[in-house]
Motif scaffolding. Structure first.
Motif, mmCIF file in Angstrom:
data_model
loop_
_atom_site.group_PDB
_atom_site.id
_atom_site.type_symbol
_atom_site.label_atom_id
_atom_site.label_comp_id
_atom_site.label_asym_id
_atom_site.label_seq_id
_atom_site.Cartn_x
_atom_site.Cartn_y
_atom_site.Cartn_z
ATOM 1 N N GLY A 201 7.498 -7.181 1.724
ATOM 2 C CA GLY A 201 8.453 -8.265 1.935
ATOM 3 C C GLY A 201 8.135 -9.542 1.171
ATOM 4 N N ILE A 202 8.759 -10.618 1.637
ATOM 5 C CA ILE A 202 8.685 -11.916 0.974
ATOM 6 C C ILE A 202 7.649 -12.792 1.657
ATOM 7 C CG2 ILE A 202 9.986 -14.002 0.390
ATOM 8 C CD1 ILE A 202 10.970 -11.624 -1.134
ATOM 9 N N ASP A 203 6.805 -13.414 0.864
ATOM 10 C CA ASP A 203 5.803 -14.342 1.386
ATOM 11 C C ASP A 203 6.496 -15.680 1.672
ATOM 12 O OD1 ASP A 203 3.713 -16.145 1.781
ATOM 13 O OD2 ASP A 203 2.362 -14.989 0.504
ATOM 14 N N GLY A 204 6.478 -16.090 2.917
ATOM 15 C CA GLY A 204 7.176 -17.309 3.304
ATOM 16 C C GLY A 204 6.652 -18.552 2.625
ATOM 17 N N SER A 205 5.440 -18.516 2.126
ATOM 18 C CA SER A 205 4.850 -19.708 1.523
ATOM 19 C C SER A 205 5.265 -19.880 0.069
ATOM 20 C CB SER A 205 3.330 -19.637 1.586
ATOM 21 O OG SER A 205 2.919 -19.437 2.907
ATOM 22 N N THR A 206 5.642 -18.791 -0.552
ATOM 23 C CA THR A 206 5.973 -18.887 -1.979
ATOM 24 C C THR A 206 7.410 -18.508 -2.261
ATOM 25 O OG1 THR A 206 5.338 -16.599 -2.389
ATOM 26 C CG2 THR A 206 3.614 -18.268 -2.629
ATOM 27 N N ALA A 207 8.061 -17.969 -1.259
ATOM 28 C CA ALA A 207 9.421 -17.453 -1.424
ATOM 29 C C ALA A 207 9.457 -16.338 -2.471
ATOM 30 C CB ALA A 207 10.397 -18.563 -1.779
ATOM 31 N N LYS A 208 8.313 -15.742 -2.699
ATOM 32 C CA LYS A 208 8.223 -14.620 -3.639
ATOM 33 C C LYS A 208 7.649 -13.420 -2.886
ATOM 34 C CE LYS A 208 7.347 -17.345 -7.780
ATOM 35 N NZ LYS A 208 6.343 -17.649 -8.815
ATOM 36 N N PRO A 209 7.798 -12.234 -3.470
ATOM 37 C CA PRO A 209 7.180 -11.079 -2.790
ATOM 38 C C PRO A 209 5.670 -11.262 -2.654
ATOM 39 C CG PRO A 209 8.711 -10.358 -4.484
ATOM 40 C CD PRO A 209 8.571 -11.842 -4.654
ATOM 41 N N TYR A 210 5.116 -10.600 -1.665
ATOM 42 C CA TYR A 210 3.671 -10.708 -1.406
ATOM 43 C C TYR A 210 2.859 -10.179 -2.576
ATOM 44 C CZ TYR A 210 4.178 -11.842 3.545
ATOM 45 O OH TYR A 210 4.444 -12.460 4.728
ATOM 46 N N ARG A 211 1.646 -10.693 -2.644
ATOM 47 C CA ARG A 211 0.679 -10.184 -3.620
ATOM 48 C C ARG A 211 -0.494 -9.620 -2.820
ATOM 49 N NH1 ARG A 211 -3.346 -12.811 -7.082
ATOM 50 N NH2 ARG A 211 -3.050 -14.716 -5.906
ATOM 51 N N TYR A 212 -0.866 -8.377 -3.111
ATOM 52 C CA TYR A 212 -1.857 -7.705 -2.269
ATOM 53 C C TYR A 212 -3.178 -7.437 -2.971
ATOM 54 C CZ TYR A 212 1.892 -6.967 1.081
ATOM 55 O OH TYR A 212 2.890 -7.147 1.993
ATOM 56 N N ALA A 213 -3.378 -8.029 -4.116
ATOM 57 C CA ALA A 213 -4.664 -7.895 -4.799
ATOM 58 C C ALA A 213 -4.872 -9.141 -5.650
ATOM 59 C CB ALA A 213 -4.695 -6.646 -5.665
ATOM 60 N N ARG A 214 -6.128 -9.483 -5.865
ATOM 61 C CA ARG A 214 -6.416 -10.739 -6.575
ATOM 62 C C ARG A 214 -5.768 -10.778 -7.953
ATOM 63 N NH1 ARG A 214 -11.295 -10.250 -4.281
ATOM 64 N NH2 ARG A 214 -12.433 -9.495 -6.093
ATOM 65 N N ASN A 215 -5.829 -9.670 -8.633
ATOM 66 C CA ASN A 215 -5.245 -9.635 -9.968
ATOM 67 C C ASN A 215 -3.947 -8.831 -9.992
ATOM 68 O OD1 ASN A 215 -7.498 -11.064 -11.060
ATOM 69 N ND2 ASN A 215 -8.673 -9.162 -10.847
ATOM 70 N N GLY A 216 -3.400 -8.629 -8.815
ATOM 71 C CA GLY A 216 -2.200 -7.799 -8.743
ATOM 72 C C GLY A 216 -0.928 -8.607 -8.911
ATOM 73 N N PRO A 217 0.184 -7.899 -9.105
ATOM 74 C CA PRO A 217 1.459 -8.587 -9.291
ATOM 75 C C PRO A 217 2.053 -9.054 -7.966
ATOM 76 C CG PRO A 217 1.766 -6.220 -9.362
ATOM 77 C CD PRO A 217 0.295 -6.449 -9.201
ATOM 78 N N GLU A 218 2.892 -10.060 -8.035
ATOM 79 C CA GLU A 218 3.621 -10.517 -6.843
ATOM 80 C C GLU A 218 4.892 -9.690 -6.737
ATOM 81 O OE1 GLU A 218 3.845 -14.751 -7.750
ATOM 82 O OE2 GLU A 218 2.845 -15.171 -5.860
ATOM 83 N N ASN A 219 4.736 -8.416 -6.395
ATOM 84 C CA ASN A 219 5.926 -7.570 -6.311
ATOM 85 C C ASN A 219 6.163 -7.037 -4.904
ATOM 86 O OD1 ASN A 219 3.982 -5.656 -5.971
ATOM 87 N ND2 ASN A 219 4.362 -4.542 -7.872
ATOM 88 N N GLY A 220 5.325 -7.430 -3.966
ATOM 89 C CA GLY A 220 5.529 -7.049 -2.568
ATOM 90 C C GLY A 220 5.109 -5.642 -2.217
ATOM 91 N N TYR A 221 4.553 -4.910 -3.198
ATOM 92 C CA TYR A 221 4.182 -3.526 -2.913
ATOM 93 C C TYR A 221 2.688 -3.397 -2.630
ATOM 94 C CZ TYR A 221 8.741 -1.673 -3.885
ATOM 95 O OH TYR A 221 10.069 -1.382 -3.803
ATOM 96 N N TRP A 222 2.389 -2.732 -1.543
ATOM 97 C CA TRP A 222 1.015 -2.451 -1.140
ATOM 98 C C TRP A 222 0.759 -0.964 -1.348
ATOM 99 C CZ3 TRP A 222 -1.629 0.866 1.859
ATOM 100 C CH2 TRP A 222 -2.924 0.525 2.241
ATOM 101 N N GLY A 223 -0.381 -0.616 -1.893
ATOM 102 C CA GLY A 223 -0.741 0.789 -2.003
ATOM 103 C C GLY A 223 -1.214 1.151 -3.393
ATOM 104 N N GLY A 224 -1.425 2.447 -3.592
ATOM 105 C CA GLY A 224 -1.929 2.946 -4.862
ATOM 106 C C GLY A 224 -3.171 3.790 -4.636
ATOM 107 N N VAL A 225 -3.871 4.067 -5.703
ATOM 108 C CA VAL A 225 -5.121 4.829 -5.600
ATOM 109 C C VAL A 225 -6.270 3.840 -5.395
ATOM 110 C CG1 VAL A 225 -6.696 6.390 -6.770
ATOM 111 C CG2 VAL A 225 -4.233 6.656 -7.073
ATOM 112 N N ALA A 226 -7.019 4.034 -4.327
ATOM 113 C CA ALA A 226 -8.131 3.128 -4.007
ATOM 114 C C ALA A 226 -9.415 3.677 -4.619
ATOM 115 C CB ALA A 226 -8.268 2.999 -2.493
ATOM 116 N N LYS A 227 -9.824 3.055 -5.693
ATOM 117 C CA LYS A 227 -10.989 3.576 -6.415
ATOM 118 C C LYS A 227 -12.273 2.828 -6.109
ATOM 119 C CE LYS A 227 -8.160 5.036 -10.330
ATOM 120 N NZ LYS A 227 -7.706 4.679 -11.682
#
Lengths: 745, 136
Positions: free
Chosen positions: A234-260
C-alpha cells in the motif's frame, strides 16, 4: 540490605552447610547404574530424586543419548518432535514455539515450559525466554538423556512449568571419556563443529577422582534462500508514495522476493561439568545470533525484507554449584548456589516512513529500532531429603529457593545511516526483585504395589502475592508389569517483566496483572511386556488469566487519553492484560520397545489427540492458533551386528492447525496451515578403516512446504485480490553428513 | 582443611562468574530533547485555496466518516504543526476519534494521505513539506 550483601549472605549460608556436613555416599544425580539395574528409565526432575519413570508423579518421556544419535537428532526441538510424547515445537524462524498436549501459545518465548539443564533453570525473567531450538546451546553429543515431563510442574520448580518441565542431563566423564571432535555439514546451508573431552583425574582435593566433561561448539547456518511471494503493502502515509521495504529498494509498495541474506545463525557455545568430591560445577556459555528475513505479527512489526543487519542476539552465562551431603543416617542435604547472566540485543531496520513516525522523525531513510535487555540473577537452593525408614518408602523433601534478580531493558530509535538518536528511550525497565520459594514433598510407598506423592510449593516474589502450587499423585502396580497412575497438579507463570513493566507511546502500563494459573488432572495406564512398553493416558487442564497484549478499542483508547495515560494516541495501542482462559483435554499414548537377540531392533510410537479452546469474555470460543490438536511420531531402527551401520527412520506428524493470524487477520481463506509429515532417515556407524572415526548421514523430507505463520507486509486482509495470507516457507528436503572422531587414551 | 579449600575454590569460581556477569551489555537510557513549539502558520489556509487542495477537502467533508476527522484536524490546527510527523501524530487521534481504526482505512489513504501529497505539490513552503515528506 543491598543485593550484593544479600548474595554474599546466601553464599555464606551455602558454605556453612557444605563444611558442616559429611560427604554424601550416594549421588542422586548419578542415575546410570541404577537405570541399568532396573532396565527401566530413571528420571530425576519429576520429584527431584531418582525414581523410575513408571511411578514418577507425571507422564515422562526419557530420550536417551543413543536415541539422539541413532535417529540423527540435531537440536532439542527435533528430539522433542521426533522422539517424545505429548510435546511439540513449531519453528517460525524468529523463535521456536513449544507446546504440549494441544496447548501452544505462539511467540511466548517458551515461557510456559520450564527448561532445565542438569536441574539449572534456563528461563530468564525479562521475557521468560528459554530456547528449544539451536538457541538451547547444548551440544547433543554431551547429552546423556532428556526428560520430557508433561503437565504442571510448579510444585518443585515455581514459575513457568505450566506445560511441563524439560530437563536435559549431560554426560559424565565415564560416558564420554576421551577427546572428541565432531563436524557436521548440511551442504549449502549449515555446518557445526564440536570439540570436547571427558576425563577423570586424581586430585588432592578429594578422595574420588575429579570428573570433567567439557565441550565447545560452533554452529553456523545461512539460508536456504526462500522465495517469499510478492505482496502489495500500500501507500505510506508519510510520503504519499508506495512503501519501501528495503534500504536500497524501490518505493513500489511490494514486499517479497528471494531472501538470500537475512536468514542465518551464528552460535558459539560451551559447556562444562565438573564433579569434584561432593561438589558439582556446571558452567554454560553461549551467544545466539540469528536473523529471519521476514516481518511477522509478533516479533518484527516493521522490518526490511531480507536485511542481514536486522538480527537478534541472546548471550548467556550460567554457573551452578551443587554440594551433596549426608546428614546422619536419614538425611541428605543438597545445596545449590547459582548465578546467571543473560543479555539481549535486537536490531531491526525499517525503511518505511511509518516505522519511525512514532519516534517523531520520519525524515530518515531507514529507521533503526534497537532493543536492548539484560537480566542477571543469583540464588541459593537448600533441599533436605529425609528417608525416615532408610528404605525409600517414606521420604520427606523440604526445600527453599531464594533468588535475587536484576532486569533492565530499553528500546531506542535511531537513523540507520548516521546513528543519530531520534527519540528518547522507550520502554525503559530497571528493576530488582526477590523471589522466595519453599516446597514440601512427601513420598509414601506403603506396599510394593502402591505409592503416593504429595507436595506443595509456595512462591512469593516482589510483584505478586504468594502462589501455592500443589500436586497429588498416586501409582498402583495393579499386576505384573501394569501400573495405573493418577495425578492432580497446579502450576503458574509469573508474567515476564516485558509484560508487567514495558510501556511506550503505544503501550499502556499493564496495571495489575495476576500470574497465569493452570490446573490439571490426568490418569494413565502403563503395561510392560518384556522389552515392550505400552502407555495410555487421558488428561484435562484448565488455564486461567492468560496474559495477552490487548489492543485497545477506540473508546478504551479515548478513555486512556482522557486519563492522561496516553499522550498522542495512535492506532494499535496495546496493554498486557489477563485476557483469556483455555480449556484443554485429550488423550495420549506410547508404544515402544526393542526386539531381536541382542535387542538390535528399536521402535516406538507416540500419539496425542487434544482439544484446546481459547475463551474470552465477549468473544467466541476458538481453537488455539498454531497449536496442533493431533500430533505424534514414530520411529524404527536396526543395529546391524558387527561393524555395520545402524539404519533408522523417524517421522513426526502434526495435524492441520490455525495460522497465527487466523482470528485477527480477517482472511477470507487460508487460515489453516496444512498438516505436516516430516521423515528422517539416518545411517550411522563406525568407519571401517579408521579406529575411532564414525559417521552419520541423514536425509529429511517434509511433505508440507508452508508453516502456520503469516509472513510479509500483508498481515491482515483489507480487501484486494489475494484472499489468503502468505505463509512461512519451509525447507522440505535436507541432508547432512557428520563425522565424529573419538580419541580414547 | 581439604574440604575448606575445595569449597573456597568452587565459591571463587562462582564469584568470578558473578563478576563476569556484571560486564554485560549496557542498558542506559538515551534522552533526546525536541523542540515541539514550532508552527508553520498558513498551511491550512494554503491547502484550502481553490488552486491548491480545496477540492480534496470538500470531498472529505462530504464523506460522513472523513468529515468529523477533518473537523478535528482543523480544530487542532494539525496541519500548522512544524513537521510532517507532528502533523500526522496530531491527526491520527482525530481519525481514531472518528472511528477509523487502521492506517490503511480508505479515509486515510484517499483523503488524508491525498492531502499530504497535494500539500507537497501545492503548499510545500507554507506546510513545510518537501517531496520526500521531510520537515526542516
Amino acid at each position: 540490605m543491598s543485593t550484593c550483601t544479600r548474595l554474599l549472605a546466601m553464599l555464606a549460608a551455602a558454605a556453612t552447610t557444605a563444611l558442616a556436613s559429611a560427604p554424601a555416599r550416594a549421588d542422586d544425580a548419578d542415575t546410570s547404574e541404577l537405570e541399568g539395574l532396573l532396565n527401566e528409565n530413571v528420571v530425576v526432575a519429576a520429584s527431584k530424586t531418582s525414581e523410575v519413570g513408571t511411578t514418577a508423579p507425571a507422564t515422562v518421556t526419557t530420550v536417551t543419548a543413543e536415541d539422539l544419535r541413532r535417529y540423527g537428532m540435531r537440536t532439542l526441538a527435533e528430539a522433542i518432535d521426533f522422539l517424545s510424547l505429548g510435546a511439540v515445537t513449531s519453528d517460525s524462524q524468529h523463535v521456536v514455539d513449544i507446546g504440549a498436549r494441544g496447548v501452544l501459545i505462539p511467540n511466548d518465548n517458551g515461557d510456559h515450559m520450564l527448561l532445565l539443564v542438569n536441574g539449572h533453570t534456563q528461563n530468564e525473567p525479562l521475557f521468560g525466554r528459554a530456547s528449544f531450538g539451536r538457541g538451547a546451546s547444548i551440544p547433543l553429543e554431551m547429552v546423556d538423556h532428556i526428560e520430557v515431563i508433561l503437565g504442571p510442574g510448579s510444585v518443585l520448580y515455581g514459575s513457568n512449568a505450566m506445560l511441563g518441565v524439560i530437563n536435559v542431563v549431560t554426560k559424565r566423564a565415564k560416558d564420554w571419556s576421551g577427546v572428541h571432535a565432531v563436524g557436521e555439514l548440511e551442504p549449502g546451508k549449515s555446518w557445526r563443529g564440536l570439540v570436547g573431552a571427558g576425563v577423570t583425574f586424581p586430585t588432592p582435593l578429594a578422595d574420588d577422582p575429579a570428573d570433567l566433561t567439557l565441550g565447545v561448539e560452533y554452529y553456523k547456518h545461512d539460508g536456504p534462500a526462500f522465495f517469499y511471494p510478492y505482496r502489495y503493502g500500500g501507500i505510506d502515509g508519510s510520503t504519499a508514495k508506495p512503501y519501501r521495504y528495503a534500504r536500497n529498494g524501490p518505493e513500489n509498495g511490494y514486499w517479497g522476493g528471494v531472501a538470500k541474506n537475512g536468514y542465518y545463525t551464528r552460535l558459539p557455545s560451551g559447556f562444562l561439568r565438573l564433579g569434584l568430591g561432593d561438589f558439582e560445577l556446571n558452567v554454560q556459555l553461549s551467544s545466539f545470533d540469528h536473523s529471519a528475513p521476514y516481518r511477522s505479527r509478533y516479533t518484527k512489526i516493521f522490518q526490511d525484507f531480507d536485511d542481514p543487519d536486522s538480527h537478534e542476539r541472546d548471550r548467556r552465562i550460567g554457573i551452578d554449584l551443587t554440594h551433596r551431603a549426608r546428614l546422619g543416617t536419614i538425611a541428605r542435604l543438597t545445596s545449590r548456589a547459582y548465578a546467571d547472566g543473560w543479555d539481549w540485543l535486537a536490531d531491526v531496520n525499517a525503511s518505511e516512513k511509518a516505522a519511525c513516525l512514532g519516534a517523531g522523525d520520519s525524515s530518515v531513510n531507514t529507521c533503526s529500532i534497537q532493543g536492548r535487555g539484560r537480566s542477571r540473577w543469583a540464588g541459593l537452593e537448600l533441599r533436605t531429603d529425609l528417608d525416615w525408614l532408610q528404605t525409600s518408602q517414606l521420604v520427606t523433601t523440604l526445600g527453599i529457593d531464594g533468588r535475587l534478580r536484576e532486569i533492565k531493558s530499553k528500546v531506542d530509535f535511531s537513523d540507520f545511516d548516521t546513528g543519530r538518536p531520534l527519540q528518547s528511550t522507550q520502554g525503559f525497565i530497571d528493576r530488582n526483585d526477590t523471589l522466595l520459594g519453599a516446597y514440601l514433598q512427601q513420598t509414601i510407598l506403603p506396599t510394593r504395589w502402591l505409592s503416593f506423592n504429595l507436595g506443595a510449593r509456595l512462591d512469593k516474589e516482589t510483584r505478586f502475592d504468594g502462589v501455592v502450587s500443589p500436586r497429588f499423585a498416586a501409582a498402583v502396580r495393579a499386576w505384573h508389569g501394569g501400573t495405573l497412575k493418577g495425578s492432580y497438579a497446579e502450576a503458574f507463570r509469573s508474567p515476564a517483566y516485558a509484560e508487567t513493566d514495558y510501556t511506550s507511546t503505544v503501550q499502556l502500563p499493564a496495571g495489575t496483572l495476576a500470574p497465569e494459573r493452570v490446573r490439571s488432572v490426568e490418569v494413565s495406564f502403563e503395561q510392560k511386556l518384556g522389552a515392550q512398553r505400552l502407555l495410555f493416558g487421558v488428561f484435562r487442564s484448565w488455564w486461567q488469566d492468560i496474559v495477552e497484549n490487548h489492543i485497545l478499542s477506540v473508546p478504551e483508547q479515548r478513555e486512556a487519553v482522557s486519563r492522561g495515560e496516553l499522550g498522542l494516541a495512535t492506532f494499535g495501542v496495546g496493554q498486557f492484560r489477563n485476557v483469556s482462559q483455555i480449556d484443554n483435554y485429550g488423550l495420549n499414548g506410547t508404544f515402544e520397545g526393542t526386539a531381536g537377540k541382542e535387542q538390535q531392533l528399536h521402535y516406538g510410537l507416540n500419539a496425542t489427540a487434544a482439544i484446546a479452546r481459547r475463551d474470552e469474555v465477549g468473544a467466541p470460543s476458538v481453537p488455539l492458533a498454531v497449536a496442533p490438536q493431533i500430533f505424534g511420531n514414530a520411529r524404527v531402527a536396526y543395529d546391524i551386528p558387527g561393524d555395520w551401520p545402524t539404519v533408522a527412520l523417524a517421522t513426526h506428524y502434526v495435524g492441520k492447525r490455525p495460522i497465527d493470524r487466523a482470528y485477527d487477520g480477517g482472511w477470507p481463506s487460508g487460515t489453516y496451515a496444512p498438516a505436516q509429515l516430516e521423515t528422517r532417515a539416518t545411517v550411522s556407524g563406525p568407519l571401517p578403516l579408521l579406529r575411532g572415526l564414525s559417521y552419520r548421514l541423514t536425509a529429511t523430507y517434509a511433505l508440507a512446504d508452508h508453516g502456520p505463520y503469516v509472513v510479509g507486509a500483508q498481515q491482515v486482509y483489507e480487501g484486494g485480490p489475494e484472499p489468503s495470507p502468505s505463509l512461512l516457507p519451509l525447507d522440505t528436503f535436507r541432508t547432512s553428513i557428520g563425522l565424529q572422531y573419538d580419541f580414547l587414551p | 582443611m581439604r574440604r575448606a579449600l575445595l569449597l573456597f575454590m568452587m565459591l571463587a569460581v562462582l564469584v568470578a562468574g558473578l563478576r563476569l556477569l556484571s560486564a554485560c551489555l549496557s542498558v542506559e537510557q538515551v534522552i533526546v530533547e525536541k523542540d515541539g513549539s514550532g508552527r508553520s502558520v498558513g498551511c491550512l489556509l494554503c491547502l484550502e485555496k481553490p488552486e491548491a487542495c480545496s477540492g480534496l477537502i470538500e470531498q472529505c467533508k462530504a464523506d460522513p466518516r472523513c468529515k468529523p476527522a477533518f473537523a478535528c484536524i482543523e480544530r487542532e490546527a494539525c496541519f500548522d504543526l512544524l513537521t510532517l510527523d507532528d502533523k500526522i501524530n496530531c491527526g491520527l487521534p482525530c481519525a481514531a476519534d472518528a472511528g477509523i481504526q487502521s492506517a490503511t482505512d480508505p479515509v486515510i489513504t484517499t483523503y488524508l494521505v491525498g492531502l499530504v501529497a497535494c500539500g507537497q505539490q501545492k503548499c510545500a513552503t507554507e506546510c513545510n513539506l518537501s517531496e520526500g515528506g521531510v520537515g526542516p
